[in-house]
Motif scaffolding. Structure first.
Motif, PDB file in Angstrom:
ATOM      1  N   GLN A 101       0.864  -1.508   0.608  1.00  0.00           N
ATOM      2  CA  GLN A 101      -0.154  -0.017  -0.019  1.00  0.00           C
ATOM      3  C   GLN A 101       0.932   1.925  -0.178  1.00  0.00           C
ATOM      4  O   GLN A 101       1.845   1.503   0.517  1.00  0.00           O
ATOM      5  CB  GLN A 101      -0.777  -0.060   1.000  1.00  0.00           C
ATOM      6  CG  GLN A 101      -1.711  -0.931   1.406  1.00  0.00           C
ATOM      7  CD  GLN A 101      -2.926  -1.192   0.270  1.00  0.00           C
ATOM      8  OE1 GLN A 101      -3.010  -0.163  -0.432  1.00  0.00           O
ATOM      9  NE2 GLN A 101      -3.512  -2.391  -0.605  1.00  0.00           N
ATOM     10  N   PRO A 102       0.398   2.718  -0.266  1.00  0.00           N
ATOM     11  CA  PRO A 102       0.826   3.613  -0.021  1.00  0.00           C
ATOM     12  C   PRO A 102       1.294   3.914   1.201  1.00  0.00           C
ATOM     13  O   PRO A 102       0.949   3.682   1.813  1.00  0.00           O
ATOM     14  CB  PRO A 102       0.569   4.446  -1.196  1.00  0.00           C
ATOM     15  CG  PRO A 102      -0.821   3.954  -1.996  1.00  0.00           C
ATOM     16  CD  PRO A 102      -1.039   2.286  -1.334  1.00  0.00           C
ATOM     17  N   ASN A 103       2.126   4.991   1.674  1.00  0.00           N
ATOM     18  CA  ASN A 103       2.968   5.079   2.462  1.00  0.00           C
ATOM     19  C   ASN A 103       2.561   6.640   2.681  1.00  0.00           C
ATOM     20  O   ASN A 103       2.441   6.982   1.429  1.00  0.00           O
ATOM     21  CB  ASN A 103       4.681   5.006   3.286  1.00  0.00           C
ATOM     22  CG  ASN A 103       4.789   3.514   3.259  1.00  0.00           C
ATOM     23  OD1 ASN A 103       3.399   2.609   3.808  1.00  0.00           O
ATOM     24  ND2 ASN A 103       5.518   2.617   1.951  1.00  0.00           N
ATOM     25  N   LEU A 104       2.880   7.359   3.544  1.00  0.00           N
ATOM     26  CA  LEU A 104       3.128   8.597   3.539  1.00  0.00           C
ATOM     27  C   LEU A 104       3.962   9.513   3.704  1.00  0.00           C
ATOM     28  O   LEU A 104       5.324   9.204   4.570  1.00  0.00           O
ATOM     29  CB  LEU A 104       2.082   9.577   4.625  1.00  0.00           C
ATOM     30  CG  LEU A 104       0.482   9.009   4.999  1.00  0.00           C
ATOM     31  CD1 LEU A 104      -0.577   9.938   6.063  1.00  0.00           C
ATOM     32  CD2 LEU A 104       0.059   9.884   3.456  1.00  0.00           C
ATOM     33  N   LYS A 110       0.682  10.360  -0.250  1.00  0.00           N
ATOM     34  CA  LYS A 110       0.608   9.362  -0.314  1.00  0.00           C
ATOM     35  C   LYS A 110       1.610   8.991  -1.736  1.00  0.00           C
ATOM     36  O   LYS A 110       2.042  10.152  -3.087  1.00  0.00           O
ATOM     37  CB  LYS A 110      -0.625   8.699  -1.469  1.00  0.00           C
ATOM     38  CG  LYS A 110      -2.149   8.838  -0.345  1.00  0.00           C
ATOM     39  CD  LYS A 110      -3.114   8.418  -1.061  1.00  0.00           C
ATOM     40  CE  LYS A 110      -4.651   8.088  -0.075  1.00  0.00           C
ATOM     41  NZ  LYS A 110      -4.911   7.877  -0.871  1.00  0.00           N
TER      42      LYS A 110
END
Length: 127
Positions: A101-104, A110
């Motif tokens: 999944q994307p992170n921050l 994102k």
């Protein structure tokens, strides 16, 4: 002196033709020009909708002690409008991502990382 913009980023690649194909088919770049200096094969590619954003791919033709003799670039970050759509597109093209999944980012945007055909680290950031 005032820097106006980044002109281009140059990457050492293992095989120029394979790298051009990867950047065109997977990342929507378009080939601007190629050259062979006798010691290097070069290609300049730009993002189709932003011709001012350019990368240079370099295949060394001579033996060098290390392709990193001129320094190392950690990664190239690309801005995208919708990171989920882009991730879906990369998965359809069998590009392995470095996380599920994307992170921050530190700025709260994102982001997700993946590797290019030469092992170069690439990052997507939703703008």
């Amino acid at each position: 002196m005032g820097i106006k913009k980044i002109e281009h980023t140059a990457l050492i690649v293992k095989n120029l033709e394979e790298s051009i194909e990867f950047y065109e088919k997977v990342l929507n770049f378009q080939l601007r020009t190629t050259a062979n200096t006798g010691i290097r094969k070069l290609a300049f590619l730009f993002i189709k909708d932003h011709p001012e954003a350019e990368i240079e791919l370099i295949e060394e033709l001579t033996d060098k002690e290390s392709p990193y003799i001129n320094g190392v670039i950690d990664h190239i970050a690309f801005a995208v409008d919708n990171i989920e759509e882009t991730i879906k597109d990369l998965k359809e093209k069998d590009v392995p991502l470095l996380s599920e999944q994307p992170n921050l980012t530190a700025a709260g945007k994102k982001t997700i990382m993946f590797k290019g055909i030469n092992g170069e680290l690439l990052q997507l950031i939703e703008s």
